[in-house]
Design an enzyme around this catalytic site. Structure first.
Site, mmCIF file in Angstrom:
data_model
loop_
_atom_site.group_PDB
_atom_site.id
_atom_site.type_symbol
_atom_site.label_atom_id
_atom_site.label_comp_id
_atom_site.label_asym_id
_atom_site.label_seq_id
_atom_site.Cartn_x
_atom_site.Cartn_y
_atom_site.Cartn_z
ATOM 1 C CG HIS A 106 5.417 -5.755 -9.099
ATOM 2 N ND1 HIS A 106 4.995 -7.159 -10.319
ATOM 3 C CD2 HIS A 106 4.503 -6.198 -8.415
ATOM 4 C CE1 HIS A 106 4.200 -6.665 -10.476
ATOM 5 N NE2 HIS A 106 2.947 -5.683 -9.188
ATOM 6 C CG ASP B 261 -7.006 -2.132 -1.244
ATOM 7 O OD1 ASP B 261 -6.392 -1.145 -1.126
ATOM 8 O OD2 ASP B 261 -6.184 -3.822 -1.884
#
Length: 467
Positions: free
Chosen positions: A368, A320
């Site tokens: 998404h 991340d």
């Protein structure tokens, strides 16, 4: 896709397939979609719906009573959530909800239905005011409070406080047991007690709500609706052409924390538990050879921690952005046998993947967030790292063809698609759209398909690198 397993008590459904479960759900959906099943008159349709509500409510009530489970109601001490239910009882809940919704629209009439649908933003407005001023926490749990006393605890003028509260009461949030006295219902009480739910209301009403109000302007100016810096959110917060939503939130610690808490609240709702993936996705071959699983955009590694508890020989790398990795708990798990097999690494998935030759590259709630050009770029950045047979696994929504989705979930999925557009010019996708992403990224990606575990709202989308 053979890698997604379901125990005998759970079935899996391939999007677009015609399994018995799908057929049953399509029949249920067909029955409760307006206009899909016509009866002789509006009156007879009303009676069908009323009988459905009566019969299915009796089933639900009987199950709860026979199992010693508290009956739901609106009182302050009502249960917060339904417990896990057998499939047939969960189906009764769905039938009650869907029939009630259709019956409401029928008795309201088409003109009134449309007229008042556009006023739904006012439900958000009253909740926004109540949540922002912390009103729910100021109302005692065990007794009413006089409205004038409640007002003295807030900076709001009496008319504005009363207006917001009495509007929320029309949604069964708070009640007025006697004139001028405010008391809790179950919904207002849980809003007072649940910080994650407060964050969910705060993010949606203070960040997403303004974004939704600016989508029309964004589409007029940029009808292609691709850039994450030209979405409704950017117009709402004066960041057009400057930065995407995540960058804006990241600059404000309070907003970033609220967003994280809001996502925690949402992801712990019905149908989102990570156990659906952990318990049903087969990593036995990877585990047997001590392979590597890369959790891309994996935050603090909660998915990898749960996977490492099940699979004892694999290694996990959680990637991340630097600030996220720096804020991760140390150790990542109290179980040393788990923590020792999980490493954290700073990485921006818009850059080339640094972990070469891993067995699985995993994205949960990532793709998404991005329109097609960005999503394709994310997949392409994997290519230099991929070995033959490497899996790329996406754990996201996958929308079924219009009208074939379980109607219980249809509204949720369509809401999510709308909000992704408002915030980021992103989208939820159907199976063919995921296939297109992989094909556009590189024809060497071999699309394996989509599967979804029974009762889970998220799907597993998979491709294999076939160089």
């Amino acid at each position: 896709m053979a890698e997604l397993r379901a125990p005998s008590s759970l079935s899996t459904e391939r999007n677009g397939s015609a399994s018995n479960t799908d057929v049953d759900k399509q029949k249920l959906n067909h029955l409760y979609q307006n206009g899909n099943k016509k009866t002789g008159s509006a009156e007879s349709r009303m009676l069908v719906l009323a009988e459905t509500i009566r019969a299915e409510t009796q089933k639900l009530h009987a199950y709860l009573e026979s199992n010693g489970i508290a009956q739901p109601d609106l009182s302050v001490d009502a249960p917060d959530d339904f417990p896990p239910l057998p499939d047939e009882i969960q189906e009764s809940r769905q039938k009650i909800f869907l029939a009630s919704r259709e019956l409401t629209d029928i008795v309201r009439g088409p003109r009134e239905t449309v007229r008042y649908a556009v006023w739904s933003y006012l439900d958000t407005l009253s909740l926004q005011l109540i949540n922002s001023y912390g009103i729910a926490k100021l109302v005692p749990l065990d007794a009413p409070i006089k409205l004038t006393e409640l007002q003295s605890k807030t900076p709001l003028e009496p008319v504005h406080l009363a207006r917001a509260l009495r509007h929320a009461m029309t949604n069964n949030i708070f009640r007025e047991p006697s004139p001028g006295y405010i008391a809790h219902t179950s919904s207002s009480r849980i809003l007072a007690q649940d910080p994650a739910l407060q964050a969910w209301v705060g993010f949606n009403s203070e960040d997403a709500f303004p974004a939704a109000g600016h989508v029309l302007q964004a589409l007029k100016d940029h009808p292609e609706a691709i850039s994450s810096t030209h979405a409704g959110f950017n117009y709402a917060f004066n960041t057009v052409g400057q930065e995407p939503m995540f960058a804006t939130l990241g600059k404000d610690l309070a907003r970033a924390k609220r967003f994280a808490q809001a996502m925690h609240s949402f992801s712990h709702g019905e149908g989102y538990k990570v156990s659906y993936f952990v318990d049903n996705y087969d990593l036995s071959e990877v585990d047997k050879r001590g392979g590597t699983f890369v959790d891309i955009g994996g935050s603090h590694g909660f998915v990898s921690v749960e996977l490492a508890k099940r699979w004892k020989d694999m290694k996990f790398i959680v990637e991340d952005l630097p600030k996220t990795i720096e804020s991760a708990p140390q150790p990542i798990s109290d179980d040393k046998t788990v923590a020792d097999r999980i490493s954290l690494q700073a990485h921006d998935f818009f850059q080339e993947q640094p972990v070469k030759g891993a067995d699985v590259y995993f994205f949960r709630w990532i793709i998404h967030n991005h329109a097609k050009p960005y999503a394709v770029s994310i997949l392409r950045n994997l290519i230099p790292a991929l070995k033959p047979g490497a899996r790329v696994v996406i754990n996201d929504y996958c929308i079924r063809e219009a009208g074939s989705e379980n109607a219980w979930d249809e509204k949720l999925l369509r809401n999510m698609d709308m909000i992704m557009g408002a915030l980021l010019n992103a989208q939820e996708r159907e199976e063919w759209e995921f296939r297109e992403l992989f094909e556009a990224a590189d024809p060497r990606f071999k699309f394996k398909g989509v599967q979804r575990v029974e009762n889970c709202k998220m799907s597993v989308i998979e491709a294999v690198w076939d160089e």
